[in-house]
Write a protein that holds these residues in place. Structure first.
Motif, mmCIF file in Angstrom:
data_model
loop_
_atom_site.group_PDB
_atom_site.id
_atom_site.type_symbol
_atom_site.label_atom_id
_atom_site.label_comp_id
_atom_site.label_asym_id
_atom_site.label_seq_id
_atom_site.Cartn_x
_atom_site.Cartn_y
_atom_site.Cartn_z
ATOM 1 N N GLN A 88 0.900 -1.264 0.012
ATOM 2 C CA GLN A 88 -0.109 -0.064 0.098
ATOM 3 C C GLN A 88 0.697 1.165 -0.199
ATOM 4 O O GLN A 88 1.995 1.057 0.284
ATOM 5 N N ASP A 89 0.252 2.403 -0.245
ATOM 6 C CA ASP A 89 1.018 3.412 -0.192
ATOM 7 C C ASP A 89 2.000 4.054 0.722
ATOM 8 O O ASP A 89 3.142 4.542 0.743
ATOM 9 N N PHE A 90 1.391 3.981 1.959
ATOM 10 C CA PHE A 90 1.772 4.518 3.061
ATOM 11 C C PHE A 90 3.462 3.619 3.194
ATOM 12 O O PHE A 90 4.259 4.328 3.670
ATOM 13 N N THR A 91 3.201 2.592 3.260
ATOM 14 C CA THR A 91 4.541 1.647 3.130
ATOM 15 C C THR A 91 5.272 1.294 1.927
ATOM 16 O O THR A 91 6.637 1.196 2.040
ATOM 17 N N GLY A 224 0.224 -15.787 2.554
ATOM 18 C CA GLY A 224 1.041 -14.753 2.380
ATOM 19 C C GLY A 224 0.648 -13.897 3.893
ATOM 20 O O GLY A 224 -0.185 -14.169 4.597
ATOM 21 N N TRP A 225 1.587 -13.186 4.002
ATOM 22 C CA TRP A 225 1.516 -12.278 5.418
ATOM 23 C C TRP A 225 2.180 -11.051 5.316
ATOM 24 O O TRP A 225 2.964 -10.769 4.277
ATOM 25 N N GLY A 226 2.105 -10.271 6.244
ATOM 26 C CA GLY A 226 2.855 -9.041 6.186
ATOM 27 C C GLY A 226 4.384 -9.190 6.549
ATOM 28 O O GLY A 226 4.669 -9.706 7.671
ATOM 29 N N VAL A 227 5.140 -8.265 5.929
ATOM 30 C CA VAL A 227 6.507 -8.214 6.343
ATOM 31 C C VAL A 227 6.738 -6.592 6.482
ATOM 32 O O VAL A 227 5.911 -5.867 5.912
ATOM 33 N N GLY A 228 7.994 -6.324 7.024
ATOM 34 C CA GLY A 228 8.406 -4.810 6.780
ATOM 35 C C GLY A 228 8.934 -4.672 5.478
ATOM 36 O O GLY A 228 8.998 -5.274 4.687
ATOM 37 N N GLY A 229 8.808 -3.166 5.283
ATOM 38 C CA GLY A 229 9.193 -2.740 3.918
ATOM 39 C C GLY A 229 10.404 -3.213 3.500
ATOM 40 O O GLY A 229 10.633 -3.455 2.148
ATOM 41 N N ILE A 230 11.263 -3.115 4.703
ATOM 42 C CA ILE A 230 12.645 -3.530 4.036
ATOM 43 C C ILE A 230 12.670 -4.897 3.710
ATOM 44 O O ILE A 230 13.479 -5.387 2.675
ATOM 45 N N GLU A 231 12.109 -5.721 4.280
ATOM 46 C CA GLU A 231 11.852 -7.311 4.000
ATOM 47 C C GLU A 231 11.373 -7.592 2.382
ATOM 48 O O GLU A 231 11.906 -8.322 1.939
ATOM 49 N N SER A 779 2.991 -4.090 10.317
ATOM 50 C CA SER A 779 4.178 -4.223 9.768
ATOM 51 C C SER A 779 4.720 -3.060 9.407
ATOM 52 O O SER A 779 5.034 -2.536 8.195
ATOM 53 N N ARG A 780 5.013 -1.864 10.228
ATOM 54 C CA ARG A 780 5.578 -0.655 9.938
ATOM 55 C C ARG A 780 7.074 -0.684 9.904
ATOM 56 O O ARG A 780 7.668 -0.768 11.001
ATOM 57 N N ASP A 781 7.835 -0.638 9.035
ATOM 58 C CA ASP A 781 9.190 -0.422 8.472
ATOM 59 C C ASP A 781 9.548 0.848 9.336
ATOM 60 O O ASP A 781 10.693 0.787 10.032
ATOM 61 N N ARG A 805 10.490 -7.543 15.073
ATOM 62 C CA ARG A 805 12.129 -8.134 15.477
ATOM 63 C C ARG A 805 12.735 -8.157 14.351
ATOM 64 O O ARG A 805 13.840 -7.829 14.359
ATOM 65 N N SER A 806 11.981 -8.451 13.148
ATOM 66 C CA SER A 806 12.665 -8.792 12.019
ATOM 67 C C SER A 806 13.281 -7.487 11.438
ATOM 68 O O SER A 806 14.137 -7.202 10.916
ATOM 69 N N ASN A 807 12.186 -6.560 11.409
ATOM 70 C CA ASN A 807 12.353 -5.156 10.795
ATOM 71 C C ASN A 807 13.739 -4.490 11.629
ATOM 72 O O ASN A 807 14.460 -3.785 11.034
ATOM 73 N N LEU A 808 13.698 -4.581 12.915
ATOM 74 C CA LEU A 808 14.953 -4.190 13.558
ATOM 75 C C LEU A 808 16.350 -4.587 13.041
ATOM 76 O O LEU A 808 17.119 -3.644 12.747
ATOM 77 N N ILE A 809 16.111 -5.784 13.018
ATOM 78 C CA ILE A 809 17.366 -6.632 12.482
ATOM 79 C C ILE A 809 17.631 -5.998 11.085
ATOM 80 O O ILE A 809 18.702 -5.731 10.533
#
Length: 892
Positions: A88-91, A224-231, A779-781, A805-809
């Motif tokens: 989506q556009d925010f992320t 499917g599932w949500g991930v951070g923008g960086i993932e 899932s906010r990056d 947790r994943s996004n922090l890494i």
């Protein structure tokens, strides 16, 4: 599409569907005793491994481990290659900003910038930018869209550039619908097919999305599932998603919903049950005879709420209902044939075998036990029976919102609204919003809401004058069937006029309350309420003036708008009087299940989907008029919306060695269930906040601030809004809410951003300390990006939500977990301490590290904390300073 499979299990074969031949990896050819015990969701993962077995990312041992169904296998890291990515556009905007920045970085390092391209299909749906400024009038939609384009012109120019600059990248323009509903109604295929080097391949449709409610598509049997923008960016660039083999919890459904119960009531019940069970990081798979009575839309409603019940996903296998929906929603004959043939040939079709699946654990619910419910006033898992809602709110007023008992009624707290003849007080419903993908994808509850409105209008009922009403459907198809069923005019009469097609109130885009009402609420320090058909009701999310927020079905949203107060027990109290002075009750305006079903059958048609999605990527005339550059690298004009981020500044071709963290100060001490809403900038930007001051320094007036979400492409705005939620409580300070902290060297109280910059100037690293379930929610990056840019090197918490947790890494921040029952309180932290974290230099996944705490009096204490860098791949990301530098170096 590139497939390099060693095919150790000899599962590769060709299958003919219609006139075409497809290559598939058919797990039915595996001779293994556990194959029939595998839940369908694990079979999707198994196919993914079989198709990508290359001896490097995926090995034969990975496949053997998944098939073993052993407890030991749950600690094994596997690589998952999703077929596509949804944004989506925010992320999505910051993700495209990062890709554009990577092109610049690649160029500066002497590489080819055009190497930076999505390698899997990416769809970005612009759905989070419309706000409810205009409401309760026929022109609301046009007025809100006009303001949306004015506010977001710079962002839309950038996204249009991305659409032309990047291959494999499509943008669904504004005003189309919510990404999850567009995904359900159009983008998702259940079985994907794509060209490879050796012909056409067919395989399960899988995806990751930059919104946690990506899970909604699991209702259509798409894993499917949500991930951070960086993932998501790493997946877009061809990297696998690293994950542990998941536990699968079976959720057996029996019976059927009784008269008066809705899919929303069901999902709130399921959410409460699963949150109580504890399913964080696990798959939930639904099975049992009760599935036969659930429409695809009902299933999608349940799947949507997976983040709220804590699971990675809530999966429904392919069956006749899947086929029925694919056909209804206008999927072509080829897709229908591929889905049915493939699912039946490969063991993906739902069968009686499900009763023998090897689930790690199971729950059971008889649908007949589901009763009308709400959830709130602060968390989606806090279900309240409709019949108990008034009493529970009264209790929450005193115990939760700290209102004195003598002041806990509307009469005692009522404040006159300037220029009006009415008063508002505690418990008044000031926002009633039919919004969000959760329910607006479901014709039964949407048409049900319309029928409630019809019966209410026919009995002479009206919405209370202090209620801000809105209708924001998830797709244009909803408008078609509300019009065809004849109920939209009744919704309009009550003020539920169309305000836009997008995610509005649920993400804080509720727009401002009318100023006289907002002033009365502020003056009286009132605890007023919102009732919305969304999936999120965390503190500070819906509207800054509204403390109590309740999730409910669209039908109950209409009813509460008429009642106007949480202090009215709508299950038994009168909603008002008709023209004859007769009391009208909820039961008088509530449609029967048969009425709703007949209206759905009459109003929802295939051609509505075919017409609305026939030209889905073209957009309105306003979108077509937007002009942008054709350059392969972006021209970073002076903009307060889009800015080249600093993640690659000073980056070399190889990473530097890991180092320990020494002399770190505490930026904040936080409690349990700190959500990404608390951490990540969201909602409106206050004039006196660091972000507001920054924008004014750039010549932006408060009226033009827009929301944090719309400015996610500018790191200067976003870092200033990190940890700035108006409801966050930093335990370093007493009795203060909001993004404040103590700057320990001087003892001053100041904004978290200001303190972080002062620590930055003195080169002092920072840590954040927290309680249980740190980072729950979307899932906010930016919850991770902002943490990184504030200078936080580690977060020490009792437990972490999976995505955060994943996004922090992914942003180079070390997540550490207290062990042995230890927490911030048991070791008496007050924020005056300094921290040294040793062992990082030689750290292995999940290793225990030594943390030395030095008190203000010089006393030292050593404790152990576990590194929540769980896998080798995550350790590689951390060594490189995050996912993006890792991928960039790899592409070099």
């Amino acid at each position: 599409m590139l497939v390099q499979s060693k095919n150790s299990f000899k599962t590769k074969e060709n299958i003919k569907i219609g006139s075409k031949e497809y290559t598939i990896f058919n797990q039915q050819k595996i001779s293994h005793p556990n194959l029939k015990k595998l839940p369908i969701s694990l079979r999707v993962l198994l196919e993914n491994l079989l198709r990508h077995e290359d001896g490097v990312h995926v090995t034969k041992e990975d496949i053997d481990s998944l098939l073993s169904l052993s407890k030991e296998s749950l600690s094994r890291e596997i690589s998952f290659f999703p077929a596509r990515v949804l944004m989506q556009d925010f992320t999505g905007v910051p993700a495209v900003v990062d890709l554009a920045a990577m092109r610049d970085a690649m160029k500066s390092l002497g590489g080819d910038p055009t190497k930076i391209n999505p390698l899997v299909p990416v769809d970005l749906v612009i759905d989070h930018s419309v706000m409810v400024d205009s409401f309760a009038k026929p022109t609301s939609f046009d007025e809100n869209v006009k303001m949306e384009f004015e506010r977001n012109h710079e962002r839309y120019v950038f996204l249009k550039w991305g659409q032309s600059a990047f291959r494999n990248f499509k943008v669904v323009p504004p005003g189309t619908g919510i990404c999850h509903q567009v995904n359900l109604e159009y983008l998702g295929k259940t079985v994907w097919h794509a060209k490879g080097h050796h012909g056409e391949y067919a395989f399960p449709d899988t995806l990751v999305g930059t919104d946690s409610h990506t899970t909604m598509i699991n209702g259509l049997s798409v894993l499917g599932w949500g991930v951070g923008g960086i993932e998501a960016e790493a997946v877009m660039l061809g990297q696998p998603l690293s994950m542990l083999i998941p536990e699968v919890i079976g959720f057996r459904l029996e019976g059927k919903l009784h008269e008066g119960a809705t899919a929303t009531d069901l999902v709130l019940t399921v959410t409460q049950m699963l949150r109580k069970k504890g399913v964080v990081g696990k798959f939930v798979e639904f099975y049992g005879p009760g599935l036969k009575g659930l429409s695809l839309a009902d299933r999608a409603t349940i799947a949507n709420m997976a983040p709220e019940y804590g699971a990675t996903c809530g999966f429904f296998p392919v069956d006749e209902e899947t086929m029925k929906y694919l056909k209804l929603s206008g999927r072509d004959a080829e897709t229908l044939a591929i889905v049915e043939t493939y699912a039946k040939a490969t063991g993906m079709w739902r069968s009686e075998d499900e009763e023998h699946f090897a689930f790690q654990d199971t729950l059971k619910l008889n649908l007949s036990e589901v009763v009308p419910s709400l959830a709130g006033p602060k968390r989606p898992q806090d279900r309240v029976l409709l019949a108990d809602a008034k009493h529970d709110f009264q209790k929450q007023l005193v115990a939760g919102f700290q209102v004195t008992e003598e002041n806990a009624s509307k009469e005692a707290s009522a404040h006159t609204v300037e220029g009006e003849s009415y008063k508002v007080g505690h418990g008044d419903v000031v926002i009633a919003a039919i919004t969000s993908c959760t329910n607006t994808s479901n014709p039964s509850v949407m048409i049900g809401a319309g029928l409630v409105a019809k019966k209410a209008v026919e009995r002479g009922l009206k919405v209370k004058p202090w209620v801000k009403t809105s209708l924001a459907p998830g797709s244009q198809v909803v408008t078609d069937y509300l019009e065809k069923s004849g109920v939209q005019k009744y919704l309009d009469y009550l003020g539920f006029n169309l305000v836009g097609y997008g995610c509005t109130t649920c993400i804080g885009n509720s727009g401002p309350l009318p100023l006289p009402i907002a002033n009365a609420v502020e003056k009286g320090n009132l605890v007023v309420a919102s009732v919305l058909s969304g999936n999120r009701n965390f503190e500070g999310r819906i509207n800054p003036s509204v403390k109590a927020n309740y999730l409910a079905s669209p039908m109950l949203v209409v009813a509460h708008a008429i009642a106007g107060s949480m202090l009215v027990d709508i299950s038994k109290d009168s909603l008002g009087e008709d023209e004859n002075g007769q009391a009208v009750y909820l039961k008088d305006i509530w449609p029967s299940n048969q009425e709703i079903q007949e209206a759905v059958n009459q109003a929802v048609e295939v051609r509505q989907f075919q017409t609305r999605y026939g030209n889905v990527f073209e957009g309105t005339e306003d979108w077509k008029k937007i002009k942008t550059t054709s350059s392969q690298t972006y021209t970073w004009d002076e903009s307060t919306y889009i800015k080249n981020p600093p993640y690659f500044h000073g980056m070399g071709k190889t990473p530097t060695a890991l180092k320990g963290i020494h002399g770190a100060r505490v930026l904040a001490i936080l409690g349990d269930s700190i959500t990404t809403d608390h951490i990540s900038p969201a909602g409106s930007i206050k004039k006196d906040s660091p972000a507001g001051k920054y924008l004014m320094s750039k010549g932006v007036q408060p009226n033009d601030f827009n929301s944090y979400g719309s400015r996610r492409g500018n790191d200067e705005v976003m870092v200033r809004g990190t940890f700035a939620n108006i409801r966050i409580k930093n335990e370093m300070l007493s009795g203060i809410e909001g993004g404040m902290t103590k700057y320990v060297p001087t003892g001053e109280t100041m904004a978290i951003y200001d303190a972080a910059m002062m620590y930055h100037d003195s080169r002092t690293p920072l840590v954040v300390v927290a309680g249980k379930e740190y980072g729950t929610g979307s899932s906010r990056d930016w919850a991770a990006k902002g943490t990184n840019l504030l200078g936080v090197k580690a977060v020490i918490a009792e437990s972490f939500e999976r995505i955060h947790r994943s996004n922090l890494i992914g942003m180079g921040v070390l997540p550490l977990q207290f062990i042995g029952g230890m927490d911030r309180k048991s070791i008496g932290l007050d924020g005056s301490e300094t921290f040294d974290i040793q062992g990082i230099e030689t750290m292995k996944p999940q290793e225990e590290l030594t943390v030395t705490i030095t008190r203000s009096d010089g006393a030292k204490e050593n404790i152990k904390a576990r590194s929540r860098i769980d896998t080798i791949v995550e350790l590689d990301y951390y060594k490189n300073g995050g996912i993006l530098p890792y991928v960039l170096r790899k592409l070099m």
